[in-house]
Every structure is written in structure tokens, then in C-alpha cells.
Design an enzyme around this catalytic site. Structure first.
Site, PDB file in Angstrom:
ATOM      1  N   ASP A 138       0.844  -1.188   0.000  1.00 37.23           N
ATOM      2  CA  ASP A 138       0.000   0.000   0.000  1.00 37.23           C
ATOM      3  C   ASP A 138       0.883   1.243   0.000  1.00 37.23           C
ATOM      4  O   ASP A 138       1.849   1.323   0.762  1.00 37.23           O
ATOM      5  CB  ASP A 138      -0.929  -0.003   1.219  1.00 37.23           C
ATOM      6  N   HIS A 145      -3.973  13.710   1.404  1.00 36.66           N
ATOM      7  CA  HIS A 145      -4.106  12.818   2.560  1.00 36.66           C
ATOM      8  C   HIS A 145      -2.894  12.981   3.483  1.00 36.66           C
ATOM      9  O   HIS A 145      -3.041  13.097   4.708  1.00 36.66           O
ATOM     10  CB  HIS A 145      -4.218  11.367   2.082  1.00 36.66           C
ATOM     11  N   ARG A 154       0.057  15.148  13.837  1.00 31.65           N
ATOM     12  CA  ARG A 154       1.321  15.646  14.378  1.00 31.65           C
ATOM     13  C   ARG A 154       1.362  17.154  14.512  1.00 31.65           C
ATOM     14  O   ARG A 154       2.320  17.699  15.064  1.00 31.65           O
ATOM     15  CB  ARG A 154       2.498  15.212  13.491  1.00 31.65           C
ATOM     16  N   GLU A 210     -10.734   3.775   4.464  1.00 28.98           N
ATOM     17  CA  GLU A 210      -9.911   4.588   3.563  1.00 28.98           C
ATOM     18  C   GLU A 210     -10.313   4.237   2.142  1.00 28.98           C
ATOM     19  O   GLU A 210     -10.253   3.071   1.747  1.00 28.98           O
ATOM     20  CB  GLU A 210      -8.411   4.325   3.770  1.00 28.98           C
ATOM     21  N   GLU A 212      -9.563   3.824  -1.428  1.00 28.58           N
ATOM     22  CA  GLU A 212      -8.350   3.647  -2.227  1.00 28.58           C
ATOM     23  C   GLU A 212      -8.688   2.973  -3.552  1.00 28.58           C
ATOM     24  O   GLU A 212      -9.776   2.428  -3.738  1.00 28.58           O
ATOM     25  CB  GLU A 212      -7.332   2.770  -1.475  1.00 28.58           C
ATOM     26  N   ASP A 244      -9.260   0.272   2.723  1.00 26.38           N
ATOM     27  CA  ASP A 244      -8.187  -0.098   3.649  1.00 26.38           C
ATOM     28  C   ASP A 244      -8.642   0.247   5.068  1.00 26.38           C
ATOM     29  O   ASP A 244      -8.214   1.245   5.658  1.00 26.38           O
ATOM     30  CB  ASP A 244      -6.922   0.673   3.261  1.00 26.38           C
ATOM     31  N   ARG A 248      -7.696   3.482  14.003  1.00 23.69           N
ATOM     32  CA  ARG A 248      -6.756   4.596  14.202  1.00 23.69           C
ATOM     33  C   ARG A 248      -6.067   4.567  15.550  1.00 23.69           C
ATOM     34  O   ARG A 248      -4.910   4.986  15.671  1.00 23.69           O
ATOM     35  CB  ARG A 248      -7.499   5.926  14.040  1.00 23.69           C
ATOM     36  N   GLN A 251      -3.520   1.702  15.424  1.00 17.80           N
ATOM     37  CA  GLN A 251      -2.453   2.136  14.522  1.00 17.80           C
ATOM     38  C   GLN A 251      -1.542   3.156  15.203  1.00 17.80           C
ATOM     39  O   GLN A 251      -0.312   3.068  15.111  1.00 17.80           O
ATOM     40  CB  GLN A 251      -3.097   2.737  13.266  1.00 17.80           C
ATOM     41  N   LYS A 264      -4.305  -2.273  10.659  1.00 20.82           N
ATOM     42  CA  LYS A 264      -4.767  -2.430   9.277  1.00 20.82           C
ATOM     43  C   LYS A 264      -5.062  -3.885   8.918  1.00 20.82           C
ATOM     44  O   LYS A 264      -5.892  -4.142   8.041  1.00 20.82           O
ATOM     45  CB  LYS A 264      -3.677  -1.948   8.311  1.00 20.82           C
ATOM     46  N   THR A 268      -8.997  -5.953   4.639  1.00 23.83           N
ATOM     47  CA  THR A 268      -8.899  -4.993   3.548  1.00 23.83           C
ATOM     48  C   THR A 268      -9.866  -5.494   2.481  1.00 23.83           C
ATOM     49  O   THR A 268      -9.771  -6.647   2.062  1.00 23.83           O
ATOM     50  CB  THR A 268      -7.464  -4.939   2.978  1.00 23.83           C
ATOM     51  N   THR A 371      -4.983   6.366   0.672  1.00 24.54           N
ATOM     52  CA  THR A 371      -6.232   7.127   0.656  1.00 24.54           C
ATOM     53  C   THR A 371      -6.201   8.191  -0.446  1.00 24.54           C
ATOM     54  O   THR A 371      -5.295   9.020  -0.477  1.00 24.54           O
ATOM     55  CB  THR A 371      -6.431   7.802   2.026  1.00 24.54           C
ATOM     56  N   GLU A 385      -9.684  12.268   8.326  1.00 20.40           N
ATOM     57  CA  GLU A 385      -9.618  13.595   7.714  1.00 20.40           C
ATOM     58  C   GLU A 385     -10.964  14.314   7.785  1.00 20.40           C
ATOM     59  O   GLU A 385     -11.029  15.497   8.116  1.00 20.40           O
ATOM     60  CB  GLU A 385      -9.220  13.482   6.242  1.00 20.40           C
TER      61      GLU A 385
END
Lengths: 439, 439
Positions: A138, A145, A154, A210, A212, A244, A248, A251, A264, A268, A371, A385
């Protein structure tokens, strides 16, 4: 085939004796002809390759004896529970089969007399993951994204410098790739609850999707032999939609320093029909331009003039439906509309980079984009997001909103190529519903 | 089988009519009986399963008709290019085959009369990767490796907090796993040279080895169904040695935020013989104790009383030989001696964690430990640690030293279980030589 990859199979004027294929709403007109693996639902029939046409599936092994030469051999190779045998025959065989199926399904073709023997109703079929996936990779190819998640997670104002120089990717889990329609069990894992100092092991509280797109490798490369950028696209068979699923909180706790793992790998989901690169030829376009001052990719990733058609204009949508909405008969709510051409890196660049160290790709491998978020808020393609990390709920229907997915929620991804000139083609659906964790 | 997993196949007094198996120096005495896939070198013979005994290989399909019941079925399942068919028969069949082969190879057994038909000289055989590996996962289970690399790379005095709570892991690349003896081409990739501001795409300048051990999954689990810690070990068939080749400069540039990718995926070498969990039973021991104040693992990773035998006393060594050393007839230089019991997390804990989110493991999957570094400087198990990130060269022979691997260098990993009580058993070699990049 002409220089731009278009041939008579793309002719917008073509119609089929399978009348449902002529419905402007079908994702599977005669110009599409995507490949999948199917059998009649609930039967003990062997899984086998098929081509979607309107609301029917062409049973490829059943149609083989009506074909000739390499098209026939290609159809016969589909008498298997994966398309890997077909892929191993190579691009010339794929094209021969596409042409033969296109000709056989055209209005007026004699194959119409065999309809009962060569067609299966899609509504009565079940689908499988279409290839044996040796490795699943991936990428993280959308700068939108990357930028939004950097800011939300962050507090950074921009992506890390390496983002501009190479398509960042990681190895995913192949075993837990499931086909559209498979339920997804809410995973347990370790995470630190808000206000706590130590992790707990519990069902995720931040389950996300996500949106994708993923490419299926059709031609492999030998270990130690990179694929030059100019040849990279020739290694691709086609594309599917991919969800995907991401926990969170799990992760976030596990990912330093080695990246995503159990956040993850619980599931999938991919759509069952591989829309071939051949079918996508009319919709090739440039990727969105990079910003002024962005570095030019290194030579092994530089597409030169081919950059003008390195992207694909593929409109993507994610919808969510909840148990309550289904009970009330309310339609799924659209939470994202985005486009594949917003990617920063093309599939060709991803593949050239992936093999740049000599890593070997194998037939059937899956390569995801990451994503596919676009620049607008409405094109953010995951809940992390969309909800600003869970701070801004998204309204789905009157009185019902979400920050992350709840049990019973169903996520549906769709994709369409439609330019108003060529016949619009679609990917069908990539669908999955969340079920509660084991007790 | 007794409570501790020992039975008559482990009897130190057993000897074999294959006289080389009675040599105290052989890694493959009759108490070991590791499984691999072989054929006569350079032949067109089918790849098939075999058991190493001294300097010979028992040809399992050839010996099948001398066996009975489930042992015979198990040997017949080895008439295939991978051991997955054998593994699918389950632990009872593996044990039946181990017992039958042990009895057939014992001094005095009538099978000796069939030696010409059932044995192949190991020196005349070539070996393959022994299982079809659906997914390869690599962990980071040594706190000594984690701590040293944290200090060298980030200047941190300790590991991140999550290290104590869960075995950190990531998905590796399955396609580029190769068997011992395969040359490893120096990979190209992007990295920022010392003093530069922008990355270049060039052959790695910091090519490293990592001494690891990896488990082969023998029993899978269904998607969505975690494996409880008490049952986790029952899912393992055996262990191999593994060299997780790493391009440190490529890895450093690409790894944020999604972890290792092309810095690892160019090649991973494993030893050809799977030493079974059954053969390892005499060497079970506790892992090294955690430091005072370290958190107790969460319940799903808590081994309870079984922690007393969650580890394996497996002495490991890495040697390096250079072209110049070979030209001068100088022996390989030992650069590391370490032990598997120094790990912070056991294989059972890795497997329970891996499946804790419902991720499904499949037969043949490979699960690596990460670099098995011990607490002493002499037990640092990769050049990054040994040379303090390239700052302190390691001397290999008179006048020749290394910070990272050069073309022509060969890395040899070995492993032995030897407690002075039971018959010592070995893993053979995991060997790979660096060849120059493509021009």
C-alpha cells in the site's frame, strides 16, 4: 490498437445483445468488460473467471469453445479459482480475449443464441478475490491525505521532505484481503484511551475506512531486475476499488517505529471486478500538477512525455449507511467525492519505485494507492480527515452523525470513468459492514 | 509424548545407521530430523520434501511406501515443491512422521537396506524455500536491538513505551525471500549522502545483515478469530535462521511515517532446514527476565506458568568472509554470538499478538523475531549495532575491516541447541553473498 491504446472495443456506439449492458446506468457496458471470479451463490460449482456485462456475467470457461486461438486459450485459463493463469498468458492474450468477448457480445453476434449457456445472472452469483495475491503493498500517494493527516496527527504544517522524492509505501497483509460484501469484525488491539497513561487491549474505538484504488500486477519481474519507468505500466492488468479499513487508535499506538501493522491487518476489502488498463485507456490524463518549487522526481521515476497520460480520471465516492438508516429506509449518505487524478504519484511511478531496489513483483500482486484524498474538504477520503481526527462529527442523516464507524455501519465505495465523450464505465461497488467484536 | 514434549525420538543414546549422523559435529543427528525441500543439483527432478540426517537427505516420497498410516500419508504429502501439504495434515501427522523416520533411521532398522533408494547426498542436492509463504511478518522482539538502535539512530536513551506492552512488528515482503546460498544483489535506492541536502538514487552504501530466527506457521486461524496465548505455540511447525538484509541508508530515508519498505524488500535469506518445534522440545527455557519495573504483559499476551518454557536456548552466530579472505584462505570472522533466549517476547506472544486483531495466519507463513541482539556488545547482531552506526569498524582479518558490507562479502549464520544433556542439534547454515549492482 492505436497509439493511444484505443481500438474498436472502446467505440461509444457499440451496443450489446445483453440488453442490460445498454442501460446508461450500468457500470458494465460492452466497452468495459472487467474480469472477476464467480460461481452461482450457494452452489458447489467451481470458482471460475468471468466478465461482467450489464447485469450478467460471461462464464469464460463456458464460452471458450466459441472462441479461437489465443482468445480461446485465455478463456480456458479462466477455469480456475483465480485469474493468475489468465494473467500469466500476458498482455497479448488479455487483449485477444477482450476483443473476442467484445465481438461476441455485440448486437447481432451469433453468441446471443448461446446466452443460456454462457451467461450467469450477476444477482445470483457470489464473487471471490479475483487473483491469488502473493504480496499486497500500500502506498501513500495523495499529498492531500498526507498533508491533512500530518496536520491532524502531528500538528505539522506540511508533509515530510521524502514525500516529494519518492512514493512512500509499506507492505500490507495479503491474507486478510476480502471481497466486497464480506463482513468486517471490529478488531481488538492495544491503545491508550483518552486521559489514560497505559494502553488497554479492547475493541477499537476509532474504526475508519480509507477510499483507495489498487492495481493488479499482470506481469511480474525477476528478483534483482528493476522495471524501468517507461515499461512500468505494461506490468499492470487492471484496477479495483479498495477499502483499507483502519483502526486509528491501534495504529497510533503500534506504528512507531515500524509502521502500520494490526491497525490495518484485520481486513482490507476490494471490489470483485478488475477494470482492465485496456478499458481505462480512454480516461488517461495527467495527474494534478505539482506545486511550484516541488522537486522534479529522480530519473528512475521521471515519466517524461508520458506524464501527460500517467493519471486516470476516475471519480470516486464513499457512502455510509447505518443500521438506523437502513431501518428507516434512508439511502446511504455520501461522505466523500474525490478523483484518482489528484494523486501525487502515478501507478507507473509506484511500480518503478517498488522494483527500483530489485524487489520482484509477482502476477496477482496488489498495489494500493493509499487514501485518495483530493484538495477540497469534500474530497477527504477517510473519517480521520473528514472529522478532523474525531473532533467534527459528520452528519449522515437527520439526527445521526459519526466521528468513526459504529457496529452495523456499512461503507460503500464506487468509482466511475465518465468524460462525456467515451462510454462511461464503472467499477461496481466495494462494500463492507462492521460487525461487533467477538464476545 | 510426555508432558514436556519429550519422547523416545529425543533419547540422547539413539544412533543411526546413517553413520554421518553419529558424528558429534553434525547439526543433523537422529534427534533433529529437520524438514526441507530439495532435488539433486542441476537435475530436472521434481522438488520434494526431505529430512536431513547427517550428510544425507531422506527422500520422503521415496520412503513413503515403507511407512504406515498417517506417517505414510504425511510422507506422501511431501511429493510437492513445498511442505504446505504436509503442514496441512496437522501436528498429529507431523509427529507420526517424525516417529516413523526416527525409527526407520535407527541403528539396526531394516530401512538401512533401502539406503540407495531413500537417501540423497546432501552435498549433491540443491534446496528451495521450504514452504509457500503467503505472508511474511517481521517482529522487533529484542530489547537490546531496540535499545541500541534507538541510541545510535535517534540518540534516545531507551526504547519507546509501546515496546514493553506489545511485540512491535511489521509486514515484510514475501516474494523476495530466498534460500541460503542465493546471491544478494546490492540494491539501489534513495538516500541522502553525508553532507548533501537532497536524496540521490544510487547503490546502497550501508548494506547490513540482521541475524534473526523465524517461525514457520503450521496451523492457520480463520479471519476474525484470534489465537489464545495458551494455544499459540501449537500453531508453529518449526524454526529457520533468517538474514534480514537491510540497506540502512535507504531504510532511513523512506521509513517515515510508514516503516521499512525497499530498505528490506530486495532480499531476505532463510536457512533451508526447518527445525521442528518437536525437535526443539529439550531446549525450552524461560526468556531472559524483564527488568524490575517493566510492565506485566496484558492478559492476551500473559503466558502464565508457561513462561518458564516460552523461550528456546538457541546459540546463534554470524560470520563474515570477504573476497580477500577467501583468496588468502582465511576463515570467516565471527562478528556476533548471541542467543534466542535473550528475546523480550516469545514466539507464542508474537503469534497471539499478531492474531489478536483477528488477522488470519496461513500455513507456511513466516514470522521473524527481528535482530536477535543480546545484552553484551559481542552479542549485537547487525553491523549497525556492531559498528555503532558505521563509526567503529569491525576487524575481520589482518588489515581488513568493515563498517558495512562490501561486494563479495558473504554472511553466514549458524545456530545450535546444545545443553550438555540432550543430543546437540543444529540449524545448518543461512548463507548469502553480496554481488555488485546491475551496471
Amino acid at each position: 490498437m492505436t497509439f493511444d491504446g484505443l481500438d474498436h472495443t472502446h467505440d461509444p456506439a457499440l451496443t450489446s445483445w445483453v440488453t442490460s449492458a445498454n442501460d446508461p446506468q450500468t457500470p458494465f457496458p460492452i466497452q468495459n468488460l472487467p474480469f472477476g471470479v464467480f460461481r452461482r451463490r450457494g452452489s458447489a460449482e467451481p470458482w471460475r473467471g468471468g466478465v461482467a456485462i450489464g447485469d450478467r456475467i460471461v462464464d469464460l470457461p463456458a464460452v471458450a469453445h466459441h472462441l479461437q486461438g489465443s482468445a480461446r486459450a485465455a478463456a480456458e485459463a479462466c477455469a480456475a479459482p483465480s485469474l493468475n493463469g489468465l494473467l500469466a498468458l500476458g498482455p497479448a492474450a488479455w487483449q485477444a480475449l477482450r476483443v473476442a468477448i467484445s465481438e461476441g457480445l455485440r448486437t447481432g453476434a451469433t453468441l446471443a443464441a448461446e446466452a443460456d449457456r454462457v451467461l450467469v445472472e450477476a444477482a445470483k452469483a457470489e464473487m471471490a478475490v479475483p487473483t491469488a495475491i502473493g504480496d499486497y503493498t500500500d502506498f501513500f500517494a495523495s499529498i492531500h491525505h498526507a498533508r491533512r493527516t500530518s496536520r491532524i496527527i502531528r500538528g505539522d504544517t506540511d508533509v515530510r521532505p521524502n514525500f516529494h522524492w519518492l512514493p512512500i509505501g509499506y507492505h500490507g497483509r495479503a491474507s486478510s484481503i476480502v471481497v466486497s460484501g464480506t463482513s468486517v469484525r471490529r478488531p481488538r488491539g492495544q491503545f491508550v484511551p483518552p486521559g489514560a497513561n497505559e494502553p488497554i487491549f479492547a475493541p477499537t474505538q476509532r474504526l475508519d475506512f480509507e477510499l483507495e484504488v489498487a492495481a493488479i500486477v499482470g506481469v511480474g519481474n525477476a528478483l534483482g531486475e528493476p522495471v524501468p519507468i517507461a515499461q512500468a505500466e505494461q506490468h499492470l492488468f487492471g484496477l479495483v476499488l479498495m477499502n483499507d479499513w483502519s483502526a486509528r487508535d491501534i495504529q497510533a499506538y503500534e506504528a512507531m517505529p515500524l509502521g502500520p501493522f494490526l491497525g490495518k491487518s484485520f481486513a482490507t476489502t476490494i471490489s470483485p471486478w478488475i477494470v482492465t488498463m485496456a478499458a481505462l485507456a480512454p480516461f488517461r490524463t495527467a495527474l494534478a500538477p505539482r506545486e511550484t518549487g516541488a522537486p522534479r522526481p529522480p530519473a528512475y521515476l521521471d515519466q517524461g512525455d508520458a506524464a501527460a497520460c500517467a493519471g486516470i480520471a476516475l471519480a470516486l465516492e464513499a457512502r455510509i449507511g447505518t443500521s438506523a438508516m437502513r431501518d428507516r429506509g434512508v439511502s446511504d449518505a455520501t461522505v466523500t467525492t474525490t478523483d484518482l487524478r489528484s494523486l501525487y504519484w502515478s501507478f507507473g511511478q509506484m511500480l518503478a519505485h517498488h522494483t527500483g531496489n530489485g524487489c520482484n513483483l509477482r502476477i496477482g500482486d496488489l498495489i494500493g494507492t493509499g487514501t485518495v484524498s483530493g484538495p477540497e474538504t469534500t474530497s477527504a477520503a477517510c473519517l480521520l480527515e473528514i472529522t478532523e481526527g474525531g473532533r467534527k462529527p459528520v452528519e449522515l442523516s437527520a439526527g445521526e452523525s459519526r466521528v468513526y464507524l459504529q457496529d452495523g455501519d456499512e461503507v460503500v465505495l464506487t468509482g466511475w470513468c465518465a468524460d462525456g465523450v467515451h462510454r462511461a464505465i464503472g467499477f461496481g461497488e466495494c462494500r463492507g459492514r462492521i460487525v461487533p467484536p467477538l464476545g
